[in-house]
Design an enzyme around this catalytic site. Structure first.
Site, PDB file in Angstrom:
ATOM      1  N   GLY A  15      -0.514   7.339   8.115  1.00  0.00           N
ATOM      2  CA  GLY A  15      -0.362   6.416   9.257  1.00  0.00           C
ATOM      3  C   GLY A  15       0.804   5.472   9.022  1.00  0.00           C
ATOM      4  O   GLY A  15       0.928   4.904   7.942  1.00  0.00           O
ATOM      5  N   ARG A  76       0.696  13.619   8.718  1.00  0.00           N
ATOM      6  CA  ARG A  76      -0.390  13.921   7.775  1.00  0.00           C
ATOM      7  C   ARG A  76      -0.312  15.435   7.596  1.00  0.00           C
ATOM      8  O   ARG A  76      -0.678  16.187   8.492  1.00  0.00           O
ATOM      9  CB  ARG A  76      -1.742  13.514   8.348  1.00  0.00           C
ATOM     10  CG  ARG A  76      -1.825  12.016   8.697  1.00  0.00           C
ATOM     11  CD  ARG A  76      -3.246  11.621   9.043  1.00  0.00           C
ATOM     12  NE  ARG A  76      -3.331  10.363   9.763  1.00  0.00           N
ATOM     13  CZ  ARG A  76      -3.357   9.158   9.204  1.00  0.00           C
ATOM     14  NH1 ARG A  76      -3.282   9.043   7.897  1.00  0.00           N
ATOM     15  NH2 ARG A  76      -3.459   8.069   9.933  1.00  0.00           N
ATOM     16  N   ASP A 107      -3.678   6.394   0.530  1.00  0.00           N
ATOM     17  CA  ASP A 107      -4.246   7.202  -0.565  1.00  0.00           C
ATOM     18  C   ASP A 107      -3.882   8.686  -0.471  1.00  0.00           C
ATOM     19  O   ASP A 107      -3.644   9.331  -1.494  1.00  0.00           O
ATOM     20  CB  ASP A 107      -5.764   6.994  -0.674  1.00  0.00           C
ATOM     21  CG  ASP A 107      -6.496   7.278   0.627  1.00  0.00           C
ATOM     22  OD1 ASP A 107      -5.832   7.491   1.663  1.00  0.00           O
ATOM     23  OD2 ASP A 107      -7.740   7.293   0.609  1.00  0.00           O
ATOM     24  N   THR A 129       0.049   0.776   4.266  1.00  0.00           N
ATOM     25  CA  THR A 129      -1.056   1.062   5.197  1.00  0.00           C
ATOM     26  C   THR A 129      -1.594  -0.255   5.732  1.00  0.00           C
ATOM     27  O   THR A 129      -1.781  -1.198   4.969  1.00  0.00           O
ATOM     28  CB  THR A 129      -2.198   1.854   4.529  1.00  0.00           C
ATOM     29  OG1 THR A 129      -3.368   1.766   5.365  1.00  0.00           O
ATOM     30  CG2 THR A 129      -2.572   1.354   3.143  1.00  0.00           C
ATOM     31  N   ASP A 131      -4.470  -0.784   6.589  1.00  0.00           N
ATOM     32  CA  ASP A 131      -5.892  -0.931   6.248  1.00  0.00           C
ATOM     33  C   ASP A 131      -6.153  -1.807   5.016  1.00  0.00           C
ATOM     34  O   ASP A 131      -7.251  -2.308   4.841  1.00  0.00           O
ATOM     35  CB  ASP A 131      -6.527   0.439   6.007  1.00  0.00           C
ATOM     36  CG  ASP A 131      -6.377   1.372   7.188  1.00  0.00           C
ATOM     37  OD1 ASP A 131      -6.266   0.871   8.316  1.00  0.00           O
ATOM     38  OD2 ASP A 131      -6.361   2.597   6.985  1.00  0.00           O
ATOM     39  N   ASP A 133      -6.647  -0.777   2.087  1.00  0.00           N
ATOM     40  CA  ASP A 133      -7.836  -0.163   1.482  1.00  0.00           C
ATOM     41  C   ASP A 133      -7.556   0.472   0.119  1.00  0.00           C
ATOM     42  O   ASP A 133      -8.295   1.354  -0.315  1.00  0.00           O
ATOM     43  CB  ASP A 133      -8.439   0.872   2.447  1.00  0.00           C
ATOM     44  CG  ASP A 133      -7.451   1.984   2.796  1.00  0.00           C
ATOM     45  OD1 ASP A 133      -6.266   1.869   2.456  1.00  0.00           O
ATOM     46  OD2 ASP A 133      -7.888   2.967   3.418  1.00  0.00           O
ATOM     47  N   ARG A 175      -9.883   1.924   9.214  1.00  0.00           N
ATOM     48  CA  ARG A 175     -10.563   3.101   8.651  1.00  0.00           C
ATOM     49  C   ARG A 175     -11.886   2.652   8.030  1.00  0.00           C
ATOM     50  O   ARG A 175     -12.657   1.982   8.715  1.00  0.00           O
ATOM     51  CB  ARG A 175      -9.659   3.782   7.614  1.00  0.00           C
ATOM     52  CG  ARG A 175      -9.985   5.273   7.468  1.00  0.00           C
ATOM     53  CD  ARG A 175      -9.066   5.914   6.461  1.00  0.00           C
ATOM     54  NE  ARG A 175      -7.739   6.146   6.953  1.00  0.00           N
ATOM     55  CZ  ARG A 175      -7.373   7.224   7.657  1.00  0.00           C
ATOM     56  NH1 ARG A 175      -8.244   8.149   7.929  1.00  0.00           N
ATOM     57  NH2 ARG A 175      -6.145   7.372   8.070  1.00  0.00           N
TER      58      ARG A 175
HETATM   59  O1  F6P Z   1      -4.792   4.387   8.048  1.00  0.00           O
HETATM   60  C1  F6P Z   1      -4.228   3.727   9.120  1.00  0.00           C
HETATM   61  C2  F6P Z   1      -4.992   4.018  10.374  1.00  0.00           C
HETATM   62  O2  F6P Z   1      -4.352   3.360  11.448  1.00  0.00           O
HETATM   63  C3  F6P Z   1      -6.472   3.652  10.345  1.00  0.00           C
HETATM   64  O3  F6P Z   1      -6.696   2.281  10.551  1.00  0.00           O
HETATM   65  C4  F6P Z   1      -7.018   4.525  11.443  1.00  0.00           C
HETATM   66  O4  F6P Z   1      -8.384   4.803  11.230  1.00  0.00           O
HETATM   67  C5  F6P Z   1      -6.191   5.774  11.302  1.00  0.00           C
HETATM   68  O5  F6P Z   1      -4.993   5.401  10.636  1.00  0.00           O
HETATM   69  C6  F6P Z   1      -5.813   6.426  12.615  1.00  0.00           C
HETATM   70  O6  F6P Z   1      -5.116   7.582  12.333  1.00  0.00           O
HETATM   71  P1  F6P Z   1      -4.273   8.415  13.410  1.00  0.00           P
HETATM   72  O7  F6P Z   1      -3.052   7.617  13.758  1.00  0.00           O
HETATM   73  O8  F6P Z   1      -3.945   9.673  12.727  1.00  0.00           O
HETATM   74  O9  F6P Z   1      -5.157   8.540  14.600  1.00  0.00           O
END
Ligand code: F6P
Length: 354
Positions: A15, A76, A107, A129, A131, A133, A175
């Protein structure tokens, strides 16, 4: 003998997060200043697999420090998780003479960094990130901007809640981590906060809203972390039904991930970029640059991953075997500290919600 670095690659993966561009700029400028060429790998690890890269001369990173998103793009990449994909990536590195990589992300990005490191491409991770996290670091690029974006958006919701005497339940990203929700709930003066890390007393929340409304309070904010799955929309309906306060629901979703990075994120990203290049050129590999006690330090990626898993209770058999008793004790201490910090902030949010 120390390896001579002639060219390094930099990528952003997972992300995106505001401040990633500042980190790329910092990596590029720091490496170029040390006489090392830099290529930007486009689209994260898929750019390595598909040989999609651009040379980063000093001017290539001009004017990006204030931009949100990532000008290298992100992905990803499932193919990178296969041995075949990995070998394609290694072949691309060899073809371009890439001696090392700085990988900016979360991660998943660090798992990829380890895969490259063990196959002979030294890689250093930078936490990027929203998050926050990654347990080994107190901060990650994008976290500060994301929280400030939540503040800006929810302050606006507060205006209209106050005018109409409503409650607004707001779900924020993160997340599995409640960091964004907890900190913004405090800064917004929310009446309640729901995060995966702490038990939520829904009955007490209802009672508080009823009492405060009877006392004349017009507007209420409840901040919910997306990590508490399938909860926020239902909570909004229950608040309205049980307290009689008209309640709206808002999911901020990806809006929180965009925008101009704050000063904190730009400065942090810049420091991390320089530190990552220094580690790489010193011959180090498979490390993630972290902030601990307000200092930038390098942490073994495997240690960082096991610490995360221990924190989340997802360790698999044998994962701790590589670590000494002292290292495991240090993990336990870091986890206890983080849990205590969450509990303390959560108590403050609840106590002050009057
Ligand atoms: O890890 C960052 C994040 O924005 C999280 O907060 C969220 O759950 C996820 O990515 C969303 O992912 P995507 O953009 O692939 O929908």
């Amino acid at each position: 003998m120390e390896k001579k670095f002639r060219k390094i690659g930099v990528l952003t993966s997972g992300g995106d997060a505001p401040g990633m561009n500042a980190a790329v700029r910092s990596v590029a400028r720091a490496a170029l200043a040390r006489g090392v060429e830099v290529v930007g790998i486009k689209g994260g690890y898929s750019g390595l697999i598909n040989d999609n890269m651009i040379e980063l001369k000093p001017r290539a990173v001009t004017g990006i420090i204030y931009q949100g998103g990532t000008f290298l793009y992100s992905d990803r990449c499932d193919e990178f998780k296969t041995e075949e994909g990995m070998q394609k990536a290694i072949a691309t590195c060899k073809k371009h003479g890439i001696d090392g990589i700085v990988a900016i992300g979360g991660d998943g990005t660090f798992r990829g960094a380890t895969d490259l490191s063990v196959r002979g491409i030294p890689t250093i991770g930078i936490p990027g990130t929203i998050d926050n996290d990654i347990t080994a670091t107190e901060n990650s690029i994008g976290f500060d901007t994301a929280m400030n974006t939540v503040l800006e958006m929810v302050d606006r919701l507060r205006d209209t809640c106050e005018s109409h005497a409503r409650c607004n339940v707001v779900e924020v990203m993160g997340r599995g981590a409640g960091d964004i929700a907890l900190n913004t709930a405090m800064a917004l003066g929310a009446v309640a906060c729901v995060i995966p890390e702490c038990p939520f007393d829904e009955a007490a929340c209802m009672e508080k809203i009823r009492t405060l409304r009877a006392d004349g309070k017009r507007s209420f904010l409840v901040i919910v972390s997306e990590g508490v799955e399938n909860f926020s929309e239902g909570l909004a309906k229950r608040i309205q039904a049980e307290t009689g306060v008209e309640t709206k629901f808002a999911r901020l979703a990806h809006v929180v991930r965009g925008g101009t990075p704050t000063l904190t994120d730009r400065v942090f990203a810049t420091k991390l970029g320089v530190a990552a290049v220094d580690q790489l050129l010193a011959g180090k590999s498979n490390l993630v640059m972290c902030q601990q006690n307000n200092k930038i330090v390098a942490v073994d990626i495997l240690y960082s991953q096991c610490l995360d898993r221990k924190y989340k209770g997802t360790l698999k058999e044998g994962m701790l075997e590589k670590f000494s008793a002292e290292e495991i004790a240090a993990m336990d201490a870091a986890i206890a500290e983080k849990k205590a910090e969450f509990a303390e902030l959560y108590a403050i949010v609840n106590d002050l919600a009057r």
